[in-house]
Every structure is written in structure tokens, then in C-alpha cells.
Design a protein around this motif. Structure first.
Motif, mmCIF file in Angstrom:
data_model
loop_
_atom_site.group_PDB
_atom_site.id
_atom_site.type_symbol
_atom_site.label_atom_id
_atom_site.label_comp_id
_atom_site.label_asym_id
_atom_site.label_seq_id
_atom_site.Cartn_x
_atom_site.Cartn_y
_atom_site.Cartn_z
ATOM 1 N N PRO A 121 22.243 25.605 14.310
ATOM 2 C CA PRO A 121 21.903 24.677 15.404
ATOM 3 C C PRO A 121 23.125 24.198 16.186
ATOM 4 O O PRO A 121 22.997 23.868 17.378
ATOM 5 C CB PRO A 121 21.219 23.513 14.670
ATOM 6 C CG PRO A 121 20.657 24.131 13.430
ATOM 7 C CD PRO A 121 21.670 25.151 13.024
ATOM 8 N N ASP A 122 24.286 24.156 15.542
ATOM 9 C CA ASP A 122 25.506 23.744 16.241
ATOM 10 C C ASP A 122 26.230 24.918 16.892
ATOM 11 O O ASP A 122 26.909 24.759 17.907
ATOM 12 C CB ASP A 122 26.465 23.055 15.256
ATOM 13 C CG ASP A 122 25.881 21.778 14.676
ATOM 14 O OD1 ASP A 122 25.196 21.063 15.426
ATOM 15 O OD2 ASP A 122 26.122 21.527 13.486
ATOM 16 N N ALA A 146 19.891 27.461 22.305
ATOM 17 C CA ALA A 146 18.474 27.532 21.940
ATOM 18 C C ALA A 146 17.941 28.957 21.970
ATOM 19 O O ALA A 146 17.137 29.354 21.110
ATOM 20 C CB ALA A 146 17.656 26.637 22.871
ATOM 21 N N GLU A 172 16.649 30.789 18.557
ATOM 22 C CA GLU A 172 15.292 31.342 18.465
ATOM 23 C C GLU A 172 15.344 32.816 18.075
ATOM 24 O O GLU A 172 14.585 33.274 17.213
ATOM 25 C CB GLU A 172 14.563 31.175 19.794
ATOM 26 C CG GLU A 172 13.133 31.718 19.807
ATOM 27 C CD GLU A 172 12.206 30.915 18.919
ATOM 28 O OE1 GLU A 172 11.519 31.539 18.080
ATOM 29 O OE2 GLU A 172 12.165 29.673 19.046
ATOM 30 N N SER A 213 8.359 23.364 15.540
ATOM 31 C CA SER A 213 9.347 23.348 16.610
ATOM 32 C C SER A 213 10.599 24.108 16.184
ATOM 33 O O SER A 213 10.836 24.343 14.991
ATOM 34 C CB SER A 213 9.724 21.912 16.962
ATOM 35 O OG SER A 213 10.454 21.327 15.893
ATOM 36 N N GLY A 219 13.689 23.144 16.138
ATOM 37 C CA GLY A 219 14.547 22.338 15.276
ATOM 38 C C GLY A 219 14.057 22.261 13.850
ATOM 39 O O GLY A 219 14.842 22.359 12.899
ATOM 40 N N ALA A 222 14.606 25.584 12.090
ATOM 41 C CA ALA A 222 16.017 25.778 11.742
ATOM 42 C C ALA A 222 16.378 24.995 10.484
ATOM 43 O O ALA A 222 17.092 25.506 9.601
ATOM 44 C CB ALA A 222 16.910 25.362 12.909
ATOM 45 N N ILE A 223 15.903 23.780 10.371
ATOM 46 C CA ILE A 223 16.186 22.955 9.184
ATOM 47 C C ILE A 223 15.558 23.566 7.940
ATOM 48 O O ILE A 223 16.205 23.675 6.878
ATOM 49 C CB ILE A 223 15.673 21.524 9.404
ATOM 50 C CG1 ILE A 223 16.511 20.820 10.483
ATOM 51 C CG2 ILE A 223 15.684 20.731 8.102
ATOM 52 C CD1 ILE A 223 15.936 19.488 10.923
#
Length: 350
Positions: free
Chosen positions: A242-243, A247, A251, A317, A319, A322-323
């Protein structure tokens, strides 16, 4: 003009290399208490491995693979087969090698780029796809090909096959690669070659190094690793995606995980399911408990990789996915360490 089509047993398989070699086992009339299943063939290749890379600008943005590059040659040599691996940039010579084998009554395994094989209809290029040529017809300009991804023997125009066999796509130029193999009349003791293969897979994971991908030539901004160190690097990098990724690339990285884990000819769970099945068959044939423990460890790894793949494309979503993917990836290093240790114990026991 001539025509040859060998009588050849063929079934669909989970992975190109182990599927092709399983069929060749059966054609040669070899096995232990019957022809081996695909999982046993894969496990005896001793090529369980891991490599990961993420390079800025690469499409897709990540790549991972769960096997080493020498499964085919290592298995054939381990069995006592007389095998010669030939490559040439001369298409006429490359085809003559195939014709010579077929004229001698031997089906021949070759490399081909999947994107250049008309019956597969895929866009992804991958040059080291194993297929077996079982015949040719000069009158129609057609070769007869067995592919793990198709139930039936495929008819491929000479021109298309030559293009697939001369690809310069990832991971290496194909260069009309041909495996000319003379199969033995009988097989070595299963315990000995299984012990050697299990130890080779454990060593590959411990030491790293994967010749399907040359990680030494990557740019300094790449994130890469192989073996157990690579699994840890992958897990850490997934947490950082994510960092590190925008986006669009995030994805894309998440969407491609199920392809690498299950869909791209891995047999399921990044080859760990095949390894589990092979260890279980060794345990059954030899009546040995340690290979069964390795089978259980491999099954746990396969399930964990498949959990990661599911979380990456769940109905959530970007995010949240990703988590959850990072959380699933964090479980992998310990499980892969356990598998490597179980394979070494199984090797030592035999």
C-alpha cells in the motif's frame, strides 16, 4: 514426405513439466506398483523452490514462482535416463532433433511459449512451457502435441510450433530446446531417489537460488528474493505494497496473485499441493511415516497460499484486501520453514 504418429498415453495435468513426465513414464512402461501419479513425479524432481520479484514498471508488477528450473533434467537423470538437453537458434536443426526422436519411436519433450501455441489462446508469454511432440505429418505441415492443459492431442502447424520454440519471451529464450531422452529398462529403488529429491528441495529452499529467474541481473530498485529468505521478503513486501504501489499497481498485484498461486499451471497452492501428493504417495509405497509428515506440511503451505490468493480478490475494498493479503502472507514464512525441515527429515529417514 512422411507421417509419424506414436501411440501415446496422455491426460490433463496440473503442471506442464510433471504432467509431461508422468505421461512419458506411462509411455515407457515404468513405475513403482504401476505408473506414478503426477504428484509423485513432481516430488521426485526435487525442484520445490520459491522466487519473488517486484520491479518498478514491470507488467504485472510482481512475479513469483514455486519451483526451480531443473526439475525435468534432474528427474530424468535421477531415474537413470540418458538425457541430452539441446538448444539452437537454427530452426531447421531444432526441428530435425524432434524428427529424429520421433522417427526412432520416441516422443520428445520440448519448450514452447504458451502465447504462441494457437490452441491455448492466451496472451501471457512464458517460454519454458513443456509440451511433448508425439508425431508429425509433412503432407499437412502439422505436428501432433500433448499439452497438460488439454485433454486431447493437439494439431499444430509447423510454422506456429517453430515460432513458439524460438520465443525470446520471459523467462529465457526458448532456442528450440529439446529433451532427447533414452528411458531406462527399469527404475532405481524408490527410497533412494525420493531421499535425494526431498533433500534437494529442502536445500533449494534453505539456500535460495532459482534458475527460472536470474535475480542477480535485476536493477537495484527491485525487491526480490529466493528460497526461505525470498518467502520472508515476499511477506514483508506484501505488507508494504500500500505504501510502495499506486492504486493501479496495487490492484494489479492483488489480482495476479491467484494466477501465480493456482491458475498458471502450478497444480494448486504454488506447487505445494503436488508436493504434498507426491510425499503421500512415497509414504504409501514405502510404508514410511516421515514422508507423510512432509505431505501434511506441504498441504498446510498449499492451503495458506490459497488463502492468500482468495483474500487478494475477495469482494472487499482495495484497502481491506491489501490488509488481509498482508495478514495471510505473514503466515507463510513459518509454514515454509516447517515444510523444508519436514522434507529434510523425510530424506534422512530414507
Amino acid at each position: 514426405m512422411s507421417r509419424v504418429r506414436l501411440d501415446y498415453p496422455h491426460r490433463r495435468a496440473g503442471h506442464c513439466g510433471s504432467g509431461a513426465l508422468r505421461d512419458l513414464f506411462e509411455w515407457a512402461g515404468l513405475g513403482w506398483n504401476g505408473p506414478p501419479e503426477e504428484g509423485l513425479v513432481f516430488a521426485l524432481g526435487g525442484a520445490l523452490g520459491f522466487a519473488y520479484l517486484r520491479v518498478p514498471g514491470m507488467v504485472p508488477p510482481i512475479y513469483l514462482v514455486g519451483r526451480g528450473g531443473d526439475l525435468e533434467l534432474d528427474l530424468l537423470r535421477r531415474l537413470g535416463a540418458a538425457v541430452e538437453f539441446k538448444q539452437s537458434d537454427d530452426p531447421n536443426l531444432g526441428w530435425q532433433w524432434v524428427v529424429d526422436e520421433l522417427d526412432a519411436g520416441r516422443p520428445v519433450m520440448v519448450w514452447a511459449d504458451i502465447a504462441k501455441l494457437p490452441y491455448l489462446r492466451v496472451r501471457l508469454q512464458m517460454s519454458r512451457h513443456d509440451i511433448v511432440v508425439v508425431g508429425y505429418d509433412d503432407d499437412t505441415g502439422t505436428a501432433f502435441v500433448a499439452d497438460n492443459d488439454r485433454d486431447d492431442i493437439q494439431e499444430v502447424p509447423y510454422e506456429a510450433l517453430a515460432e513458439a520454440r524460438s520465443s525470446t519471451a520471459f523467462p529465457v529464450p526458448t532456442r528450440h530446446a529439446t529433451f532427447a531422452a533414452g528411458w531406462p529398462d527399469s527404475l532405481p529403488d524408490l527410497a533412494g531417489i525420493a531421499a535425494e529429491a526431498f533433500a534437494a528441495s529442502a536445500s533449494s529452499m534453505l539456500a535460495g537460488g532459482d534458475d527460472l529467474v536470474d535475480l542477480s541481473i535485476l536493477p537495484p530498485e527491485a525487491c526480490a528474493g529466493s528460497g526461505l529468505v525470498g518467502v520472508q521478503a515476499f511477506a514483508d513486501d506484501v505488507a508494504a505494497w500500500p505504501d510502495e504501489l499506486d492504486a493501479v499497481d496495487l490492484e494489479a498485484a492483488l489480482r495476479v496473485l491467484p494466477v501465480f498461486v493456482d491458475k498458471a499451471g502450478t497444480g494448486g497452492g504454488l506447487f505445494r499441493l503436488l508436493q504434498s501428493q507426491g510425499c503421500a504417495q512415497v509414504a504409501e509405497l514405502l510404508g514410511s511415516p516421515q514422508p507423510r509428515e512432509a505431505a501434511a506440511a506441504a498441504a498446510k503451505c498449499a492451503a495458506a497460499w490459497q488463502t492468500l490468493a482468495r483474500e487478494a480478490v475477495a469482494e472487499e475494498s482495495l484497502g481491506v484486501r491489501a490488509i488481509r493479503a498482508a495478514r495471510a502472507a505473514a503466515e507463510l514464512p513459518t509454514l515454509e520453514q516447517d515444510l523444508s525441515a519436514a522434507l529434510q527429515r523425510a530424506a534422512d529417514s530414507m
